[in-house]
Design an enzyme around this catalytic site. Sequence first.
Site, PDB file in Angstrom:
ATOM      1  N   GLN A   1     -13.502 -12.979 -15.288  1.00 60.78           N
ATOM      2  CA  GLN A   1     -12.703 -11.989 -15.717  1.00 60.78           C
ATOM      3  C   GLN A   1     -11.394 -11.984 -14.912  1.00 60.78           C
ATOM      4  OE1 GLN A   1     -15.744  -8.645 -15.022  1.00 60.78           O
ATOM      5  NE2 GLN A   1     -16.339  -9.770 -12.848  1.00 60.78           N
TER       6      GLN A   1
ATOM      7  N   TYR B   1     -19.766   8.447  -8.013  1.00 61.72           N
ATOM      8  CA  TYR B   1     -20.430   7.423  -8.834  1.00 61.72           C
ATOM      9  C   TYR B   1     -21.509   6.665  -8.034  1.00 61.72           C
ATOM     10  CZ  TYR B   1     -21.472   3.201 -11.634  1.00 61.72           C
ATOM     11  OH  TYR B   1     -21.846   2.470 -12.936  1.00 61.72           O
TER      12      TYR B   1
ATOM     13  N   ASP C   1     -26.504 -14.209 -13.463  1.00 56.71           N
ATOM     14  CA  ASP C   1     -26.298 -13.411 -14.411  1.00 56.71           C
ATOM     15  C   ASP C   1     -27.624 -12.544 -14.483  1.00 56.71           C
ATOM     16  OD1 ASP C   1     -25.551 -12.368 -17.401  1.00 56.71           O
ATOM     17  OD2 ASP C   1     -27.657 -13.531 -17.663  1.00 56.71           O
ATOM     18  N   GLY C   2     -27.152 -10.936 -14.456  1.00 54.73           N
ATOM     19  CA  GLY C   2     -28.193  -9.829 -14.266  1.00 54.73           C
ATOM     20  C   GLY C   2     -29.437 -10.100 -15.189  1.00 54.73           C
TER      21      GLY C   2
ATOM     22  N   ASP D   1     -25.436  -1.110 -12.363  1.00 51.48           N
ATOM     23  CA  ASP D   1     -24.050  -0.840 -12.086  1.00 51.48           C
ATOM     24  C   ASP D   1     -23.114  -1.745 -12.915  1.00 51.48           C
ATOM     25  OD1 ASP D   1     -21.928  -0.016 -11.390  1.00 51.48           O
ATOM     26  OD2 ASP D   1     -21.965  -0.631  -9.245  1.00 51.48           O
ATOM     27  N   SER D   2     -23.056  -1.385 -14.123  1.00 50.24           N
ATOM     28  CA  SER D   2     -22.532  -2.392 -14.921  1.00 50.24           C
ATOM     29  C   SER D   2     -21.211  -2.083 -15.238  1.00 50.24           C
ATOM     30  CB  SER D   2     -23.211  -2.543 -16.374  1.00 50.24           C
ATOM     31  OG  SER D   2     -23.431  -1.389 -17.095  1.00 50.24           O
ATOM     32  N   SER D   3     -20.305  -2.746 -15.647  1.00 52.10           N
ATOM     33  CA  SER D   3     -19.150  -2.726 -16.302  1.00 52.10           C
ATOM     34  C   SER D   3     -19.327  -2.153 -17.728  1.00 52.10           C
ATOM     35  CB  SER D   3     -17.914  -3.689 -16.387  1.00 52.10           C
ATOM     36  OG  SER D   3     -18.702  -4.983 -16.613  1.00 52.10           O
ATOM     37  N   ASP D   4     -18.415  -1.961 -18.610  1.00 48.59           N
ATOM     38  CA  ASP D   4     -18.497  -1.387 -20.000  1.00 48.59           C
ATOM     39  C   ASP D   4     -19.066  -2.649 -20.869  1.00 48.59           C
ATOM     40  OD1 ASP D   4     -17.640   1.148 -19.273  1.00 48.59           O
ATOM     41  OD2 ASP D   4     -15.646   0.423 -19.123  1.00 48.59           O
TER      42      ASP D   4
HETATM   43  N1  SPM Z   1     -19.422   0.262  -8.169  1.00 47.69           N
HETATM   44  C1  SPM Z   1     -18.518   0.587  -9.183  1.00 47.69           C
HETATM   45  C2  SPM Z   1     -18.488  -0.281 -10.078  1.00 47.69           C
HETATM   46  C3  SPM Z   1     -18.153   0.556 -11.379  1.00 47.69           C
HETATM   47  N2  SPM Z   1     -19.161   0.263 -12.484  1.00 47.69           N
HETATM   48  C4  SPM Z   1     -18.970   1.117 -13.622  1.00 47.69           C
HETATM   49  C5  SPM Z   1     -17.651   1.269 -14.026  1.00 47.69           C
HETATM   50  C6  SPM Z   1     -17.317   1.804 -15.510  1.00 47.69           C
HETATM   51  C7  SPM Z   1     -16.121   1.677 -15.970  1.00 47.69           C
HETATM   52  N3  SPM Z   1     -15.821   2.269 -17.204  1.00 47.69           N
HETATM   53  C8  SPM Z   1     -15.874   3.674 -17.151  1.00 47.69           C
HETATM   54  C9  SPM Z   1     -15.931   3.957 -18.612  1.00 47.69           C
HETATM   55  C10 SPM Z   1     -16.629   5.199 -18.735  1.00 47.69           C
HETATM   56  N4  SPM Z   1     -16.725   5.833 -19.989  1.00 47.69           N
END
Ligand code: SPM
Length: 288
Positions: A40, A70, A146-147, A164-167
């Site tokens: 990425q 968060y 890979d998780g 703790d994923s991204s989207d």
């Molecule tokens: N440790 C922090 C890593 C963040 N992981 C989550 C990120 C989410 C980002 N997009 C948020 C969209 C919310 N609808």
Amino acid sequence: MKSYSKILDGWFSEICPMWPGIALSLEIEKVLYSQKSKFQQIDMFQTKNHGKMLVLDGIIQLTQSDEFAYQEMLAHVPLFAHPNPETVLVIGGGDGGILREVNRHDCIKTIDFCEVDEDVINVCKEFLPDLACGFDDPRVNVHIADGNAFVKVQKNRYDIIIVDSSDPIGPGEALFEQPFYQSLKTALKPNGIIATQGESFFLHKECVINLIKITKNLFPVQAYSYFLVPTYPGGNIGICLGSLGPQLKKPCRDVTEKFQKQLKYYTPQIHEASFVMPYFATKMFESI
Ligand code: SPM
């Protein structure tokens, strides 16, 4: 789906079809890092008013001004709902912020940490030492993998799993699908709890409904918590939780004064309050 985020006149705007017609903009002072990894695009910005900001594939992952909300909620809600968490798995979150919070629990004996992109860890170690200090605890074992593949081969191993994923666009997509949640369940010990990044019921109804459906089908106890993070779209984000035993909506261990003093967002009251939904969300969840 991909983001169309851009910098214009010194302002970074987070533009993505996942939140159509709305974009958060932050004023940028300096680009500290900008490189493509194997997985990425990684960007680190110095913002004018919100500290440093980590952006992956154009999507804001955290700013120093509000990351604590968060990390504290995603870590302490499941951990304080468990009577004696000893073994923990954290998937994703190469910044180390979730680890920083997990490490505060003395009862924990081992913490496996799995992140697919080693470059994110290295960039955060360089620019975000206040989060990457999470890697310094000797109980943490780092797995670059890979998780989804990592958890697939784990059985009856963890009291708590935090994702703790991204989207669900790009490398994190599989982490929002049923087979992954089945693997999480299999990797849990009896009485184990999972907590996953649960998006926003204001902006991503379909995604949240899907996560709740999956966890309701798999876990005898299921709940959804939400809280405030001003630099995420809509200013809020949720956690989807599943438990093989313990109730989730109240801490079941004392939050000592010494522990509380280290935090900025989580309290036992906030833990309980985070499960109280607005009326439209209650209706939406009831229909699942
Ligand atoms: N440790 C922090 C890593 C963040 N992981 C989550 C990120 C989410 C980002 N997009 C948020 C969209 C919310 N609808």
